[in-house]
Design an enzyme around this catalytic site. Sequence first.
Site, PDB file in Angstrom:
ATOM      1  N   PHE A   1       0.808  -1.228   0.000  1.00 34.08           N
ATOM      2  CA  PHE A   1       0.000   0.000   0.000  1.00 34.08           C
ATOM      3  C   PHE A   1       0.837   1.272   0.000  1.00 34.08           C
ATOM      4  O   PHE A   1       0.349   2.342   0.337  1.00 34.08           O
ATOM      5  CB  PHE A   1      -0.986   0.001   1.179  1.00 34.08           C
TER       6      PHE A   1
ATOM      7  N   ILE B   1       2.928  -7.319  -5.387  1.00 34.37           N
ATOM      8  CA  ILE B   1       2.710  -7.095  -3.953  1.00 34.37           C
ATOM      9  C   ILE B   1       1.358  -7.661  -3.521  1.00 34.37           C
ATOM     10  O   ILE B   1       0.768  -7.218  -2.542  1.00 34.37           O
ATOM     11  CB  ILE B   1       2.834  -5.596  -3.599  1.00 34.37           C
ATOM     12  N   GLY B   2       0.913  -8.659  -4.283  1.00 31.32           N
ATOM     13  CA  GLY B   2      -0.385  -9.259  -4.001  1.00 31.32           C
ATOM     14  C   GLY B   2      -1.413  -8.875  -5.044  1.00 31.32           C
ATOM     15  O   GLY B   2      -2.563  -9.307  -5.006  1.00 31.32           O
ATOM     16  N   THR B   3      -0.984  -8.072  -6.012  1.00 25.71           N
ATOM     17  CA  THR B   3      -1.897  -7.493  -6.987  1.00 25.71           C
ATOM     18  C   THR B   3      -2.313  -8.466  -8.079  1.00 25.71           C
ATOM     19  O   THR B   3      -3.352  -8.289  -8.707  1.00 25.71           O
ATOM     20  CB  THR B   3      -1.211  -6.309  -7.677  1.00 25.71           C
TER      21      THR B   3
ATOM     22  N   GLY C   1       2.117  -0.237 -12.624  1.00 31.48           N
ATOM     23  CA  GLY C   1       2.763  -1.500 -12.953  1.00 31.48           C
ATOM     24  C   GLY C   1       2.431  -1.990 -14.345  1.00 31.48           C
ATOM     25  O   GLY C   1       3.322  -2.146 -15.196  1.00 31.48           O
TER      26      GLY C   1
ATOM     27  N   ARG D   1      -8.364  -1.073 -20.596  1.00 30.47           N
ATOM     28  CA  ARG D   1      -8.527  -2.524 -20.693  1.00 30.47           C
ATOM     29  C   ARG D   1      -8.154  -3.188 -19.367  1.00 30.47           C
ATOM     30  O   ARG D   1      -7.133  -2.867 -18.762  1.00 30.47           O
ATOM     31  CB  ARG D   1      -7.643  -3.077 -21.816  1.00 30.47           C
TER      32      ARG D   1
ATOM     33  N   GLN E   1      -8.555  -5.990  -6.982  1.00 34.39           N
ATOM     34  CA  GLN E   1      -7.985  -4.668  -6.693  1.00 34.39           C
ATOM     35  C   GLN E   1      -9.084  -3.666  -6.336  1.00 34.39           C
ATOM     36  O   GLN E   1      -8.948  -2.890  -5.395  1.00 34.39           O
ATOM     37  CB  GLN E   1      -7.189  -4.163  -7.897  1.00 34.39           C
TER      38      GLN E   1
ATOM     39  N   GLY F   1      -4.367   1.195 -15.269  1.00 31.77           N
ATOM     40  CA  GLY F   1      -3.886   1.051 -13.893  1.00 31.77           C
ATOM     41  C   GLY F   1      -5.054   1.063 -12.935  1.00 31.77           C
ATOM     42  O   GLY F   1      -5.918   1.934 -13.000  1.00 31.77           O
TER      43      GLY F   1
ATOM     44  N   GLU G   1      -5.240   1.665  -7.331  1.00 29.99           N
ATOM     45  CA  GLU G   1      -5.576   2.667  -6.321  1.00 29.99           C
ATOM     46  C   GLU G   1      -6.969   3.275  -6.447  1.00 29.99           C
ATOM     47  O   GLU G   1      -7.534   3.744  -5.461  1.00 29.99           O
ATOM     48  CB  GLU G   1      -4.500   3.761  -6.327  1.00 29.99           C
TER      49      GLU G   1
HETATM   50 MO1  MOS Z   1       1.009   3.093  -3.955  1.00 33.28          MO
HETATM   51  S1  MOS Z   1       0.649   4.332  -2.345  1.00 33.28           S
HETATM   52  O1  MOS Z   1       1.542   4.197  -5.117  1.00 33.28           O
HETATM   53  O2  MOS Z   1       2.301   2.149  -3.428  1.00 33.28           O
END
Ligand code: MOS
Length: 693
Positions: free
Chosen positions: A239, A465-467, A508, A582, A592, A656, A659
């Site tokens: 995060f 990171i788990g994504t 990413g 996409r 997510q 993306g 977030e």
């Molecule tokens: Mo996220 S707060 O850009 O790792």
Amino acid sequence: MTATTERAVGSDVRRIDGPAKVRGRAPYAYEHELDAQAVFVALVQSTAARGRVTGIDTSAAEAVPGVLAVLTHENAPRLGDVADEIVVLQSDRVRYVGEPVAAVVAETSEVARDAAARVVVRYDAQPPDVELRTDRDDLYAPEQLMAGFDTDSVIGDVDAALAAAPVSIDVTYETPNQHNNPIEMHATVARWDGDGDAAVLRMWDANQGPHNLVPVITEAFGITEDRLHITSPYVGGAFGSKAYTHVHQLIAGMAAKVTGRTVKLELTRQQMFTLVGHRTPTIQRLRLGAQPDGTLTAISHEVVEHTSQNAEFAEQTATATRLMYAAPARRTTHRLARLDVPAPTIMRAPGETPGMYALESAMDELAAELGIDPVELRLRNEPDRDPERDVPWSTRNLVACLRQGAERFGWAGRDPRPGVRTDGRWLVGTGVAAATYPTRRRPSAARIEAVPGKPYVVSIDASDIGTGAWTALTQIAADALRVPMDQVDLRIGDSRLPKASGAGGSTGITSWGPAIIAAAEQLADREVPAGGVTVTGESGPGEEAERYSSHAFGAHFAEVRVDQDSGEVRVPRMTGVFAVGRVVNATTGRSQFLGGMTMGLSMALHEESVLDLARGHYANHDLAEYHIAANADVGEMDISWVDETDDRHNPLGAKGIGEIGIVGAAAAIGNAYWHATGRRVRDLPITPDKWFR
Ligand code: MOS
């Protein structure tokens, strides 16, 4: 190899790392080097918020059997010129409660902790200054905000426009300190392999991209890049708190140097409340002016937030306000108070999360003032170009998100009156808010090795990171190479792989995906000889960043129930609809959004790190007292996305998604709380006690 025309991207592929994780065969940082007879580090942290260490007595700690070393500012290895926020054990200065003042290295973690408790530290300390207020006379304007945003923005005469507006509101919102709390605590395993000037610092570390750490750690230890090797294949959440180097990685490196052993350092959950950053609190004044038909005539968003003594962290809280809605007169400002607190850091959608909470709450208040439906108010203020930069959107489908969300949620026919619906003891209401998050790409490189008869080896220092990056990047590579997914052997999470950007800023997929595609295109032009061929592809920000304004958008709808006797707040259902280009993988993508919305619910109702104004520490520094939404707090989550491809931004058409799910979610809940009760709570979180004030 069989060529395939079937597309992996967009299909609903399960996580390829799932089976290994379920079987315990996906090693996280602390689980590496199980046979190394590692030694362990325990930290001694400052109890003073500001001052100097005047004496450290380590004799009792050193006398404990099994203790190998006690590092203090007096004997720790000297570090190179690292940033002030992470300089550690280098001087007698203390700048926040919890700053490490000593580190014990011992044969077991139990001995290390026991000995750490026996270190006696004396301080010359001043009282802490940790209170954020708008009437402080030391508020200052930073030179610029994070990500290079301007500190302030002014268009037109805002005060005159506000004074002349037929309808206006002037309201102030507060968001508290919040802490990133990934399930996996931050951990580093460190060892120096080899001797002298040839020694390589080997690290297994929980982070959001090994290359993110390379500049700082090489500088700190005075080594060249080839003498640092960081591995980070699996990470249990982040995060933002694992994006940058923090003090524990440097301490682990120092401890390994001093003892010549493999060192393990895992932060405790409590230590994560001081050593790896937090979300700054904010105080935000929103003034909106409008015509009776809802057309905005003035927008003013003034932010006060905190930063630390040891680093300037200027969060871009009001930058989303610059582009969400057009009005002839607009102003945003950011002011900082430099307090005796640990350095804040990025936390899921830093800036947009608190900023859009305030803007989207204010839009709801304005809608009520105008007597216009809050969905309709947003539709009437939809700008056809980026009002700040005066360039076209690459794509902007907020309207579609609002319409689709209203449909799915059952918004039509909503009674606008607040505080009039009951179900037994419960007051019931609904609310809406919009979401946005910037779309960017960052420089990244990928390598593909093709050997006849073997799967393609695709290497990039990306980070999962788990994504779901393991899975999504394999899908992207398979399509780019025109092979099934089992013909792709992906390698990520290692500083020896081609340099890529970290997992942050929802960049990413937009950064790593195009690099893999570029490498595959190189390969398409080559003959693959018997001995194989290796190609490298690169990608980075292009002219799209100048020509277009690129952002993801979304809309949140929430139902809130408030118990009139206890003040308890429940959120039985939320609807989130997103326009994110996409979607590479429906399963991990949905996950997510779900995680983001849940974190927004948590922000709305639970999360608050309480600073003790007298002692200067975060009082509720564990998960018993820092409340996060648990399973039972989360009701029905209806998640979908509009059919969108953003071909103007990158060859994948993706935007993306990491977030945007949190952005605006807390506002939708706060707005529903008002609709349920008739009362505005303008300081998060909306805890039961606020019903009684
Ligand atoms: Mo996220 S707060 O850009 O790792």
